[in-house]
Write a protein that holds these residues in place. Structure first.
Motif, PDB file in Angstrom:
ATOM      1  N   GLN A 498       0.832  -1.207   0.000  1.00  0.00           N
ATOM      2  CA  GLN A 498       0.000   0.000   0.000  1.00  0.00           C
ATOM      3  C   GLN A 498       0.870   1.264   0.000  1.00  0.00           C
ATOM      4  N   LEU A 499       1.952   1.232   0.785  1.00  0.00           N
ATOM      5  CA  LEU A 499       2.837   2.393   0.841  1.00  0.00           C
ATOM      6  C   LEU A 499       3.608   2.574  -0.462  1.00  0.00           C
ATOM      7  N   ILE A 500       4.033   1.450  -1.091  1.00  0.00           N
ATOM      8  CA  ILE A 500       4.742   1.553  -2.367  1.00  0.00           C
ATOM      9  C   ILE A 500       3.840   2.163  -3.440  1.00  0.00           C
ATOM     10  N   TYR A 512       6.930  22.661 -10.174  1.00  0.00           N
ATOM     11  CA  TYR A 512       7.634  21.403 -10.410  1.00  0.00           C
ATOM     12  C   TYR A 512       6.786  20.220  -9.940  1.00  0.00           C
ATOM     13  N   GLU A 513       7.083  19.045 -10.489  1.00  0.00           N
ATOM     14  CA  GLU A 513       6.355  17.850 -10.078  1.00  0.00           C
ATOM     15  C   GLU A 513       7.300  16.637 -10.125  1.00  0.00           C
ATOM     16  N   TRP A 514       7.097  15.742  -9.169  1.00  0.00           N
ATOM     17  CA  TRP A 514       7.910  14.543  -9.072  1.00  0.00           C
ATOM     18  C   TRP A 514       7.012  13.337  -8.772  1.00  0.00           C
ATOM     19  N   TYR A 515       7.472  12.169  -9.202  1.00  0.00           N
ATOM     20  CA  TYR A 515       6.909  10.909  -8.722  1.00  0.00           C
ATOM     21  C   TYR A 515       7.883  10.346  -7.685  1.00  0.00           C
ATOM     22  N   PRO A 516       7.409  10.019  -6.487  1.00  0.00           N
ATOM     23  CA  PRO A 516       8.309   9.556  -5.437  1.00  0.00           C
ATOM     24  C   PRO A 516       9.025   8.271  -5.825  1.00  0.00           C
ATOM     25  N   SER A 517      10.243   8.100  -5.280  1.00  0.00           N
ATOM     26  CA  SER A 517      11.011   6.862  -5.434  1.00  0.00           C
ATOM     27  C   SER A 517      11.123   6.258  -4.039  1.00  0.00           C
ATOM     28  N   ILE A 518      10.161   5.435  -3.679  1.00  0.00           N
ATOM     29  CA  ILE A 518      10.011   4.985  -2.301  1.00  0.00           C
ATOM     30  C   ILE A 518      10.730   3.657  -2.073  1.00  0.00           C
ATOM     31  N   GLY A 519      11.451   3.592  -0.954  1.00  0.00           N
ATOM     32  CA  GLY A 519      12.039   2.345  -0.483  1.00  0.00           C
ATOM     33  C   GLY A 519      11.621   2.124   0.955  1.00  0.00           C
ATOM     34  N   ILE A 520      11.420   0.860   1.338  1.00  0.00           N
ATOM     35  CA  ILE A 520      10.945   0.543   2.684  1.00  0.00           C
ATOM     36  C   ILE A 520      11.794  -0.580   3.273  1.00  0.00           C
ATOM     37  N   GLY A 521      12.219  -0.388   4.541  1.00  0.00           N
ATOM     38  CA  GLY A 521      12.898  -1.433   5.294  1.00  0.00           C
ATOM     39  C   GLY A 521      12.073  -1.792   6.517  1.00  0.00           C
ATOM     40  N   ARG A 588       9.111  -6.267  -5.120  1.00  0.00           N
ATOM     41  CA  ARG A 588       9.233  -5.090  -5.988  1.00  0.00           C
ATOM     42  C   ARG A 588       7.968  -4.955  -6.791  1.00  0.00           C
ATOM     43  N   LEU A 589       7.340  -3.808  -6.683  1.00  0.00           N
ATOM     44  CA  LEU A 589       6.129  -3.567  -7.459  1.00  0.00           C
ATOM     45  C   LEU A 589       6.487  -2.864  -8.749  1.00  0.00           C
ATOM     46  N   THR A 590       5.551  -2.882  -9.660  1.00  0.00           N
ATOM     47  CA  THR A 590       5.768  -2.149 -10.908  1.00  0.00           C
ATOM     48  C   THR A 590       5.898  -0.681 -10.585  1.00  0.00           C
TER      49      THR A 590
END
Length: 601
Positions: A498-500, A512-521, A588-590
């Motif tokens: 859900q968070l990814i 400006y606009e960005w798509y986040p690059s999320i990593g989770i541990g 890893r999600l798409t």
């Protein structure tokens, strides 16, 4: 060429000037017009229209249409003299097209044709600007004279060699000499009036001024010697002023005598100290409690002022006065203090009381009092209201324990919370969530945009979390989330997926606009660690193993060879879909759309 001189030149050439030379009229720098014998405008150049704002057609009118009513008679008298053959120069007010009257200088010269006067030439010059400038100069001179009369303020001007050019009378008074004597003092004599301990600093100040003449001004505090009053502290503001293209610049100094001001400052400081001492006394109170009588037998009025009559209300009550008011959480501490008092020990304690819905913090210093037999029979207490101090301490704590930008609990407070959870929950999970973008944003777009990125990502993540979770900030755009009673693989996978998904949501900041690059541990209590520091550490290790838009669950058996084998299996497509929970779990999600930092249009 001046207007009258130009006309006289035409006349000397013997020309008939009944018809004005077109070249002369249109190229003259001033506004020019002609009047017929009745006073009506017959011709004019473009500059006349520009000056008064009217069209050429509107200006073809009698001069009285434009002249101020109070100047009509004067203008008519001058016009009659022109029609009699004389040249006239005078000042009147002429109406502009916007209705405002401008002060103008008018020059009129008669027009001759065959020795007969057939009209008049006119030239107009605007005196408004020069009049305003003169008024402003008069006002400045008046203001300067007024400033120079203020006590303690002196003005002096020097040339580049340091010689005095002019000075106010107050400048002479500063050195206890007459205005005439100050003019005869040499540069060296003036410099010797400065405190020797300050002379070198003043020289450096002057050198700095000379080297930076474009500075609007420069300030210094120094000391000068007065024959009767001794050393005088002065504030000096100096600036260079260039008087002309070929003239030397002048150094103008405004000096303010600080001696009286500093004396008043000292007196004010002393009075403040007295006031603070009084306030300290007034925020304290003294009372005495008798163990035998079980009542307050003495108190000062200070407590009444601080706590609005609480002590008076309870002074006849049996038992210690604050028993009914003290908060339950602090009662055991106060009761323990009674036992120490009875054991003849001085004590200091702080506690909270509540009266009429208002919470007070109280600090007490209690001293036991013994009877002739050496038995403690009473105690005397100095009591203070420290409510405001406690409130300030709480504010300082909040600032120290929360991130400045996001307002989230910082790492120190998060570790404290994890320690509490270890004592409260049998199991829970720790997730470190990184957006992996802040450093690039700060480098490419500045820290202001970076702060907005932190605020946006924190808000985005907060809206995705359930109410039972605990959310904090580690550093950069890396956050930490605690989930109570969540350690099963399926539950962790669901939360992480859900968070990814947030990586597919565009974040817009300004243009400006960005798509986040999320990593989770992920780390779990007590499976992966049993202390706050170790839980955060293992979650961070797992985060380091996660790729962009992936999550990774910590495993102590995860080593380099396992990692390499794991990567080879992924490439060859032979990775088993169901990995055992005891090994490192990675999903890893798409990924969402590629990141963008292009401005929006």
């Amino acid at each position: 060429m001046p207007f009258k001189k130009g006309l006289h030149t035409l006349l000397k050439r013997g020309q008939d000037v009944s018809v004005i030379d077109e070249h002369f009229m249109e190229n003259h720098p001033d506004a020019i017009f002609t009047l017929d014998p009745t006073g009506r405008v017959t011709r004019l150049n473009d500059k006349t229209s520009l000056l008064l704002g009217y069209t050429g057609r509107d200006l073809m009118n009698h001069f009285s249409f434009f002249v101020h009513p109070e100047d009509q008679e004067t203008t008519l008298q001058h016009f009659q003299k022109v029609m009699s053959g004389s040249s006239e120069t005078y000042a009147i007010r002429v109406r502009h097209v916007n209705g405002q009257y401008l002060e103008m200088q008018i020059v009129n010269i008669p027009i001759f044709s065959n020795n007969l006067i057939v009209g008049a030439y006119g030239i107009i010059r605007d005196l408004t600007t020069s009049r305003v400038m003169k008024q402003q100069m008069d006002a400045i001179q008046f203001d300067q004279q007024l400033v120079e009369t203020l006590p303690g303020i002196a003005i002096a001007a020097f040339n580049e060699d340091g010689c005095l050019l002019r000075a106010s009378d107050s400048f002479a008074e500063l050195f206890s000499v007459s205005p005439d004597q100050i003019k005869t003092l040499s540069k060296q004599e003036l410099f010797q009036r400065i405190d020797p301990a300050h002379q070198q600093e003043f020289r450096e100040f002057l050198d700095l001024l000379k080297a930076n003449r474009l500075l609007p001004s420069l300030d210094i505090e120094t000391r000068v010697i007065h024959p009767q009053h001794g050393f005088q502290d002065v504030f000096c503001r100096c600036a260079f002023r260039r008087t002309g293209a070929n003239e030397q610049a002048e150094l103008t100094c405004v000096i303010y005598n600080l001696s009286e001001h500093k004396l008043l400052d000292k007196q004010l400081h002393d009075e403040k100290e007295k006031l603070l001492t009084f306030q300290q006394v007034s925020t304290s109170a003294i009372y005495r409690y008798d163990f035998t009588e079980k009542t307050i037998i003495f108190h000062t009025r200070g407590f009444e002022k601080i706590f609005s009559g609480i002590l008076h209300h309870y002074e006849g009550t049996e038992g210690t006065w604050e028993t009914d008011l003290i908060l339950e959480e602090d009662r055991s501490k106060v009761e323990a203090s009674h036992q120490r008092i009875l054991a003849n020990h001085e004590i200091e304690l702080s506690y909270r009381i509540q009266h009429d819905g208002i919470l007070y913090w109280v600090l007490e210093n209690r001293t036991p009092i013994c009877n002739p037999k050496g038995i403690v029979s009473a105690f005397q207490s100095v009591i203070q209201d420290i409510t405001r101090l406690k409130q300030q301490e709480e504010k300082i704590f909040q600032l120290a324990m929360h991130d400045r930008v996001t307002g989230l609990p910082n790492r120190t407070l998060v570790l404290e919370k994890i320690g509490q959870w270890i004592k409260t929950y049998p199991t829970f999970s720790v997730l470190t969530v990184s957006y992996n973008t802040l450093q690039d944003i700060n480098h490419d777009f500045g820290y202001a945009i970076g702060d907005k990125w932190l605020s946006k990502t924190a808000t985005q993540l907060l809206h995705q979390l359930p109410g039972a979770s605990y959310f904090g900030h580690l550093y950069g755009d890396e956050y930490i989330v605690l989930f109570p009673n969540v350690v099963e693989e399926c539950s962790i996978n669901k939360i992480c997926e859900q968070l990814i998904e947030l990586s597919k949501q565009k974040i817009v900041i300004d243009s400006y606009e960005w798509y986040p690059s999320i990593g989770i541990g992920v780390s779990r209590f007590p499976e992966d660690a049993d202390s706050a520091e170790d839980l955060v550490k293992t979650a961070s290790i797992a985060l380091g193993r996660a790729r962009v838009n992936e999550y990774s669950v910590y495993s102590s058996t995860f080593n380099i060879e396992t990692y390499r084998r794991h990567q080879l299996q992924k490439v060859s497509g032979q990775l088993s879909a169901g990995m055992n929970c005891s090994s490192s779990t990675s999903r890893r999600l798409t990924p969402g759309p590629e990141r963008s930092s292009e401005p929006r249009h």
